[in-house]
Design a protein around this motif. Structure first.
Motif, PDB file in Angstrom:
ATOM      1  N   LEU A  18      13.608   0.148  13.135  1.00 13.32           N
ATOM      2  CA  LEU A  18      12.804   0.836  12.123  1.00 13.32           C
ATOM      3  C   LEU A  18      13.630   1.896  11.410  1.00 13.32           C
ATOM      4  CD1 LEU A  18       9.484   1.367  14.139  1.00 13.32           C
ATOM      5  CD2 LEU A  18       9.840  -0.231  12.241  1.00 13.32           C
ATOM      6  N   THR A  19      13.536   1.925  10.093  1.00 10.07           N
ATOM      7  CA  THR A  19      14.204   2.956   9.301  1.00 10.07           C
ATOM      8  C   THR A  19      13.140   3.856   8.696  1.00 10.07           C
ATOM      9  OG1 THR A  19      14.123   1.717   7.229  1.00 10.07           O
ATOM     10  CG2 THR A  19      16.021   1.304   8.688  1.00 10.07           C
ATOM     11  N   ASP A  20      13.559   4.937   8.055  1.00 12.39           N
ATOM     12  CA  ASP A  20      12.605   5.843   7.414  1.00 12.39           C
ATOM     13  C   ASP A  20      11.712   5.109   6.423  1.00 12.39           C
ATOM     14  OD1 ASP A  20      13.464   7.989   8.872  1.00 12.39           O
ATOM     15  OD2 ASP A  20      14.525   8.960   7.227  1.00 12.39           O
ATOM     16  N   ASP A  21      12.258   4.076   5.779  1.00 10.01           N
ATOM     17  CA  ASP A  21      11.510   3.337   4.761  1.00 10.01           C
ATOM     18  C   ASP A  21      10.722   2.151   5.310  1.00 10.01           C
ATOM     19  OD1 ASP A  21      12.499   5.033   2.773  1.00 10.01           O
ATOM     20  OD2 ASP A  21      14.288   3.805   2.490  1.00 10.01           O
ATOM     21  N   SER A  22      10.825   1.902   6.605  1.00  8.48           N
ATOM     22  CA  SER A  22      10.098   0.770   7.193  1.00  8.48           C
ATOM     23  C   SER A  22       8.600   0.997   7.077  1.00  8.48           C
ATOM     24  CB  SER A  22      10.448   0.607   8.677  1.00  8.48           C
ATOM     25  OG  SER A  22      11.780   0.210   8.846  1.00  8.48           O
ATOM     26  N   GLY A  23       7.913   0.014   6.490  1.00  7.88           N
ATOM     27  CA  GLY A  23       6.465   0.104   6.363  1.00  7.88           C
ATOM     28  C   GLY A  23       5.792  -0.102   7.709  1.00  7.88           C
ATOM     29  N   LEU A  24       4.702   0.612   7.931  1.00 12.10           N
ATOM     30  CA  LEU A  24       3.953   0.471   9.173  1.00 12.10           C
ATOM     31  C   LEU A  24       2.589  -0.150   8.893  1.00 12.10           C
ATOM     32  CD1 LEU A  24       4.806   3.869  10.928  1.00 12.10           C
ATOM     33  CD2 LEU A  24       5.855   1.650  11.309  1.00 12.10           C
ATOM     34  N   PHE A  25       1.584   0.672   8.658  1.00 14.91           N
ATOM     35  CA  PHE A  25       0.229   0.176   8.430  1.00 14.91           C
ATOM     36  C   PHE A  25       0.201  -0.687   7.172  1.00 14.91           C
ATOM     37  CE2 PHE A  25      -4.238   0.400   7.186  1.00 14.91           C
ATOM     38  CZ  PHE A  25      -4.848   0.122   8.391  1.00 14.91           C
ATOM     39  N   GLY A  26      -0.277  -1.913   7.337  1.00 13.09           N
ATOM     40  CA  GLY A  26      -0.312  -2.832   6.207  1.00 13.09           C
ATOM     41  C   GLY A  26       0.952  -3.664   6.059  1.00 13.09           C
ATOM     42  N   GLU A  27       2.007  -3.267   6.746  1.00 18.40           N
ATOM     43  CA  GLU A  27       3.268  -4.003   6.708  1.00 18.40           C
ATOM     44  C   GLU A  27       3.509  -4.743   8.029  1.00 18.40           C
ATOM     45  OE1 GLU A  27       5.647  -4.120   4.148  1.00 18.40           O
ATOM     46  OE2 GLU A  27       4.217  -3.069   2.869  1.00 18.40           O
ATOM     47  N   LEU A  28       3.252  -4.063   9.127  1.00 21.04           N
ATOM     48  CA  LEU A  28       3.388  -4.690  10.444  1.00 21.04           C
ATOM     49  C   LEU A  28       2.030  -5.254  10.842  1.00 21.04           C
ATOM     50  CD1 LEU A  28       5.394  -1.990  12.467  1.00 21.04           C
ATOM     51  CD2 LEU A  28       6.273  -4.132  11.538  1.00 21.04           C
TER      52      LEU A  28
END
Length: 88
Positions: free
Chosen positions: A29-39
């Motif tokens: 995971l990077t600072d720009d990695s999407g979480l909610f809605g992406e994973l």
């Protein structure tokens, strides 16, 4: 626990555990990695569990009025929020 790297490591381990990502995906995971809605694993049910685990593992209290969708947009946002909480 105010060391940035220990908060980062704790948060990654928490996400690996709660979302079942595994260490490699959590580490990537990077600072720009999407979480909610992406994973796909990070759904509305996971949000509550992540917040509870953050309180337990980081030793913080998170009030409902502090939580908004922006926190869960990216890993960087979640980390920044976590760092603010542990230094309050």
């Amino acid at each position: 626990m105010t060391d940035n790297s220990s908060v980062d490591a704790t948060l990654r381990a928490l996400l690996a555990d709660v979302l079942g990502l595994g260490e490699a995906r959590a580490a990537a995971l990077t600072d720009d990695s999407g979480l909610f809605g992406e994973l796909p694993e990070f759904d509305s049910m996971a949000v509550a569990t992540v917040l509870t685990e953050m309180e337990d593992r980081l030793g913080v209290i998170i009030d409902d009025d502090e939580v908004d969708g922006e926190i869960f947009e990216t890993y960087g946002n979640l980390l920044a929020f976590s760092l603010r909480k542990v230094t309050d």
